[in-house]
Design a protein around this motif. Structure first.
Motif, PDB file in Angstrom:
ATOM      1  N   ALA A 152       5.620  12.054  -2.529  1.00  7.86           N
ATOM      2  CA  ALA A 152       6.117  10.950  -3.012  1.00  7.86           C
ATOM      3  C   ALA A 152       7.424  10.548  -2.467  1.00  7.86           C
ATOM      4  O   ALA A 152       7.532   9.447  -2.178  1.00  7.86           O
ATOM      5  N   HIS A 153       8.278  11.500  -2.195  1.00  5.96           N
ATOM      6  CA  HIS A 153       9.555  11.229  -1.319  1.00  5.96           C
ATOM      7  C   HIS A 153       9.155  10.481   0.048  1.00  5.96           C
ATOM      8  O   HIS A 153       9.715   9.673   0.276  1.00  5.96           O
ATOM      9  N   ASN A 196       0.697  -1.147  -0.307  1.00  2.00           N
ATOM     10  CA  ASN A 196       0.124   0.094  -0.020  1.00  2.00           C
ATOM     11  C   ASN A 196       0.933   1.076  -0.063  1.00  2.00           C
ATOM     12  O   ASN A 196       0.506   2.210  -0.560  1.00  2.00           O
ATOM     13  N   ALA A 197       1.978   1.290   0.906  1.00  2.00           N
ATOM     14  CA  ALA A 197       2.955   2.398   0.809  1.00  2.00           C
ATOM     15  C   ALA A 197       3.428   2.554  -0.361  1.00  2.00           C
ATOM     16  O   ALA A 197       3.728   3.793  -0.978  1.00  2.00           O
ATOM     17  N   HIS A 198       3.826   1.570  -1.362  1.00  2.00           N
ATOM     18  CA  HIS A 198       4.439   1.624  -2.585  1.00  2.00           C
ATOM     19  C   HIS A 198       3.290   2.297  -3.682  1.00  2.00           C
ATOM     20  O   HIS A 198       3.658   2.964  -4.461  1.00  2.00           O
ATOM     21  N   LYS A 229       1.546   6.823  -6.847  1.00  2.00           N
ATOM     22  CA  LYS A 229       0.094   7.899  -7.049  1.00  2.00           C
ATOM     23  C   LYS A 229       0.850   9.164  -7.017  1.00  2.00           C
ATOM     24  O   LYS A 229       0.397   9.961  -7.830  1.00  2.00           O
ATOM     25  N   HIS A 230       1.436   9.459  -5.978  1.00  2.00           N
ATOM     26  CA  HIS A 230       2.112  10.798  -5.850  1.00  2.00           C
ATOM     27  C   HIS A 230       2.924  11.267  -6.981  1.00  2.00           C
ATOM     28  O   HIS A 230       3.282  12.170  -7.489  1.00  2.00           O
ATOM     29  N   ALA A 285       7.809   3.556   2.498  1.00  2.00           N
ATOM     30  CA  ALA A 285       7.628   2.184   1.612  1.00  2.00           C
ATOM     31  C   ALA A 285       8.748   1.391   1.862  1.00  2.00           C
ATOM     32  O   ALA A 285       8.778   0.103   2.167  1.00  2.00           O
ATOM     33  N   HIS A 286       9.958   2.136   1.701  1.00  2.00           N
ATOM     34  CA  HIS A 286      11.115   1.473   1.778  1.00  2.00           C
ATOM     35  C   HIS A 286      11.452   0.858   3.172  1.00  2.00           C
ATOM     36  O   HIS A 286      11.748  -0.101   3.331  1.00  2.00           O
ATOM     37  N   GLY A 287      11.132   1.532   4.090  1.00  2.00           N
ATOM     38  CA  GLY A 287      11.318   1.313   5.851  1.00  2.00           C
ATOM     39  C   GLY A 287      10.434   0.034   5.836  1.00  2.00           C
ATOM     40  O   GLY A 287      10.847  -0.785   6.678  1.00  2.00           O
TER      41      GLY A 287
END
Length: 64
Positions: free
Chosen positions: A49-50, A4-6, A11-12, A56-58
């Protein structure tokens, strides 16, 4: 959860790209006011987005 985070980050990124393209189109037409508005919008999406990408990476790294 990480997926979901990805998706949120994607989306951003897509919204930022669209706003950048719109800003460029208005700039080419000489409409600097509207170009600046869209450029500012693109910047906001890029920041989100950042943040989403970092989140998401975390989450992805935590699963390893």
């Amino acid at each position: 959860m990480a997926q979901n985070a990805h998706h949120e980050a994607a989306k951003h990124h897509e919204a930022a790209a669209k706003a950048h393209k719109t800003a460029a189109e208005h700039h080419e037409k000489g409409d600097e006011t509207t170009a600046a508005k869209h450029s500012k919008e693109a910047h906001g999406h890029s920041e989100k987005a950042h943040e989403s990408s970092t989140k998401a990476h975390g989450k992805s790294s935590a699963k390893k």
